[in-house]
Design a protein around this motif. Structure first.
Motif, PDB file in Angstrom:
ATOM      1  N   HIS A 357       0.967  -1.783  -5.937  1.00 41.04           N
ATOM      2  CA  HIS A 357       1.577  -0.791  -5.048  1.00 41.04           C
ATOM      3  C   HIS A 357       0.761  -0.752  -3.757  1.00 41.04           C
ATOM      4  CE1 HIS A 357       2.617   3.804  -4.361  1.00 41.04           C
ATOM      5  NE2 HIS A 357       2.904   3.037  -3.315  1.00 41.04           N
ATOM      6  N   HIS A 359       1.300  -1.224   0.972  1.00 42.17           N
ATOM      7  CA  HIS A 359       2.234  -1.269   2.097  1.00 42.17           C
ATOM      8  C   HIS A 359       1.755  -2.180   3.225  1.00 42.17           C
ATOM      9  CE1 HIS A 359       4.525   2.182   0.463  1.00 42.17           C
ATOM     10  NE2 HIS A 359       3.365   2.445  -0.090  1.00 42.17           N
ATOM     11  N   HIS A 389       8.212   0.884   1.661  1.00 41.84           N
ATOM     12  CA  HIS A 389       9.177   1.946   1.365  1.00 41.84           C
ATOM     13  C   HIS A 389      10.616   1.470   1.546  1.00 41.84           C
ATOM     14  CE1 HIS A 389       6.215   5.164   1.033  1.00 41.84           C
ATOM     15  NE2 HIS A 389       5.592   4.624   2.060  1.00 41.84           N
ATOM     16  N   GLU A 432       8.669   0.274  -2.926  1.00 42.62           N
ATOM     17  CA  GLU A 432       8.466   1.643  -3.392  1.00 42.62           C
ATOM     18  C   GLU A 432       9.748   2.361  -3.049  1.00 42.62           C
ATOM     19  OE1 GLU A 432       5.224   3.908  -1.686  1.00 42.62           O
ATOM     20  OE2 GLU A 432       5.421   5.457  -3.225  1.00 42.62           O
ATOM     21  N   ASP A 548      -2.476   2.142  -3.226  1.00 44.63           N
ATOM     22  CA  ASP A 548      -1.394   2.524  -2.320  1.00 44.63           C
ATOM     23  C   ASP A 548      -1.861   2.274  -0.884  1.00 44.63           C
ATOM     24  OD1 ASP A 548       0.911   3.566  -1.300  1.00 44.63           O
ATOM     25  OD2 ASP A 548       0.624   5.610  -2.041  1.00 44.63           O
TER      26      ASP A 548
END
Ligand code: DGT
Ligand code: CA
Ligand code: CA
Ligand code: ZN
Length: 590
Positions: A357, A359, A389, A432, A548
């Motif tokens: 997880h 970004h 996302h 996500e 994250d």
């Protein structure tokens, strides 16, 4: 000394937070609001006194501090106020800003309560909720009134002045380094941050430093004259207390070498663990304090005979226990387990071989795909799953099916390059995806089906009632495409309560259908918490620990997640991203 002389970093930060609040209530520009909020966060996380930075003329070098904000900081420090702040504050009654402190009352609500119901204070808000007057507002009902009343109660009970560990730990590390630097080599034989920090509690009341030194006076002096010591609260021969610019207090004690084991154990706590340990010692004929064991009603020894311990381990062993890792010392059965030599072999940072997880700048991350992959590789990871996302969350550049395809090409090209170079590292494709208010997902099934890993999380409508939000989560957990439930409660430590989700029901469902539950390692989340992580493990859930990460250095916070897992008694086998790629993938639902 003008009154401004006494402003500490937190107080300066608070004024910038308040400017952000006022701008929100007044419905000002979003980017302007974010700029003030970011600056406030920078200031409250400073380890140096903001005044020293101002005097050095380097305010502009701080992250998120541009010309306009630097000028306002200078204005505040020099004159004691900010004209712009006064101007904004004049437009909004004081009490309206106070209302923002009530959990779940945001600026929009506060503005409406003020303009439509004339509510300009917490007392008025309470009265209005009790009298059922708030339901007159469009979109509000009896439920919202209940929620507001509970929020007001929570606010009054909220533990005051505890600092999130993500803020406190770096301060402790820096204090220890600075102290060592200010003393001659060898003056400090040992130093350790004990207390809740060593146990990795989520929030820290104060720091407790413990030192072995033969020069306590020199240590005390160095400690009390640290540049970070804005106040000396206690000054003793072997114990002093200072306050840092943030307001956080720090105790430092100097002990003799022979007392180290007992002292470190005592000051690490928790109090409950200490009490359990002392009772166990008593049963064996010993009294335990912060220095030693002393015989007391011992069958073979005269009362008062002492035993000293160089290390904690020797103390625990002497009492017939295995050494208990500090994260477990909360009085939750760890002493019994240590006695039966059944303490779990806790997970460590080194067990983690990848993350699933994180970004990139395809959504709200700051680094490119390559930069994130390289950051993961530098940590020795074998895989990293990009989970930007899904579109429609209001997050910059959320991805729809089309952009996910474009990203897939970039991922494939990178993986090909790694393979050609013989590099044992794989980028995985994920998302996500937002769990929408009704439990459906923010991307269609056919899009999700193509991905290696789907993390599903909630970022909006967190305040649904317990049944609704639990059902919503259960629906997502049971979706055949969802592999991981991300930061399950949505809490932000010290800033936002988690949702009211029925965690047990959700964890049971995860076990039943094989959905993995995340421990989000970000120190503002730590979600699952240690308590919930332990419950998940006991129920047989599979867990994953993820940073994250939203930037190339974002994975450096992983130790907070590992510590949370350790507080939940987790072992490496309970966590799927300790497994090599193929084993890890085989543990997922599909
Ligand atoms: P905090 O500072 O609120 O985050 O939590 P701690 O655990 O760091 O608590 P603190 O700073 O009051 O004290 C540090 C440790 O010292 C604590 O974990 C256990 C020990 N300690 C302090 N006061 C007592 C006490 O009255 N009885 C016992 N048994 N231990 C104590
Ligand atoms: Ca403490
Ligand atoms: Ca303390
Ligand atoms: Zn995320």
């Amino acid at each position: 000394m003008p009154p401004s002389e006494r402003l500490n970093n937190q107080q300066v930060a608070d004024i910038f937070h308040r400017i952000g609040d006022l701008l929100q209530i007044l419905g000002d520009n979003r980017f302007k609001i974010i700029a003030y909020q970011n600056a406030a966060r920078t200031i409250e996380n400073l380890s140096q006194d903001i005044r020293a930075i101002h005097e050095a003329g380097t305010l502009r070098d701080l992250p998120d501090v541009g010309q306009a904000i630097a000028e306002k900081i200078a204005e505040l420090l020099d004159s004691g106020n900010i004209a712009y702040y006064d101007e904004l504050a004049e437009q909004v009654p004081h009490g309206v800003v106070d209302i923002l402190a009530v959990p779940d009352v945001g600026p929009k609500t506060a503005a409406r309560l003020w303009k439509e119901l004339d509510i300009v204070g917490i007392d008025q808000l309470k009265a209005a909720a009790e009298e059922g007057r708030i339901r007159a507002l469009k979109g509000f009902g009896a439920k919202s009134e209940e929620k507001i009343l509970r929020g007001i109660e929570l606010l009054s009970k909220r533990q005051e002045g505890r600092m999130p560990i993500g803020q406190a730990r770096p301060l402790a590390v820096e204090l220890i380094a600075d102290l060592q630097e200010r003393l001659p080599a060898g003056a400090i034989e040992r130093i350790e941050a004990a207390g809740s920090l060593r146990r990795w509690r989520e929030t820290i009341g104060d720091l407790d430093l413990l030192v072995v030194s033969e020069q306590p006076a020199a240590v005390m002096d160095a400690f009390r004259t640290l540049p970070q010591a804005v106040d000396v609260i206690n000054a003793g021969d072997t114990k002093s207390t200072i306050a840092l610019p943030s307001g956080l207090q720090v105790d430092l004690r100097v002990v003799e070498r022979k007392h180290w084991g007992a002292a470190l154990c005592y000051f690490t706590g928790s109090q409950r663990h200490n009490i359990d340990l002392r009772e166990l010692a008593q049963k064996q004929g010993w009294s335990l304090n912060e220095y030693r064991l002393a015989a007391q009603g011992h069958p073979d020894l005269p009362d008062g005979e002492e035993r000293f311990f160089d290390s904690e381990e020797e103390l625990y062993n002497f009492l017939g226990l295995d050494w208990v890792p500090p994260e477990m010392r909360e009085g939750q059965g760890e002493i019994a387990a240590a006695r039966e030599h059944k303490l779990p072999d806790l997970i460590t940072v080194d067990h983690i071989v990848g993350e699933i997880h994180g970004h990139t700048d395809w959504s709200d991350g700051q680094a490119t795909l390559v930069e994130m992959a390289e950051a993961a590789r530098r940590r020795g990871y074998r895989y990293w799953c990009v989970t930007d996302h899904s579109a429609g969350l209001g997050v910059t550049g959320g991805l729809d099916g089309e952009r996910l395809h474009a990203q897939a090409k970039e991922i494939a090209a990178l993986n090909e390059k790694y393979a050609a170079d013989g590099v044992d590292f794989r980028l995985l494709r994920g998302t996500e995806v937002e769990i929408l208010a009704d439990g459906s997902l923010g991307l269609p099934d056919d899009v999700l089906a193509e991905l290696d890993i789907v993390v599903a999380s909630i970022h909006s409508a967190l305040r649904q009632d317990r049944d609704t939000i639990t059902e919503r989560c259960l629906k997502a957990v049971r979706n055949p495409h969802v592999d991981v439930l991300g930061h399950p409660t949505g809490r932000l430590i010290g800033r936002r309560e988690g949702s009211e989700i029925d965690m047990d029901a959700v964890l049971h469902a995860c076990v039943e259908v094989g959905t993995v539950v995340e421990i989000n390692a970000h120190p503002s989340r730590l979600d699952l918490s240690g308590v919930h992580a332990r419950r998940a493990m006991e129920l047989g859930c599979k867990l994953a620990i993820n940073s994250d990460a939203h930037a190339a250095d974002g994975m450096e916070i992983l130790p907070y997640g590992i510590a949370t897992a350790r507080r939940g008694w987790l072992r490496s086998q309970d966590v799927i991203n300790t497994r090599p790629l193929n084993e890890m993938l085989a543990l997922l639902k599909k």
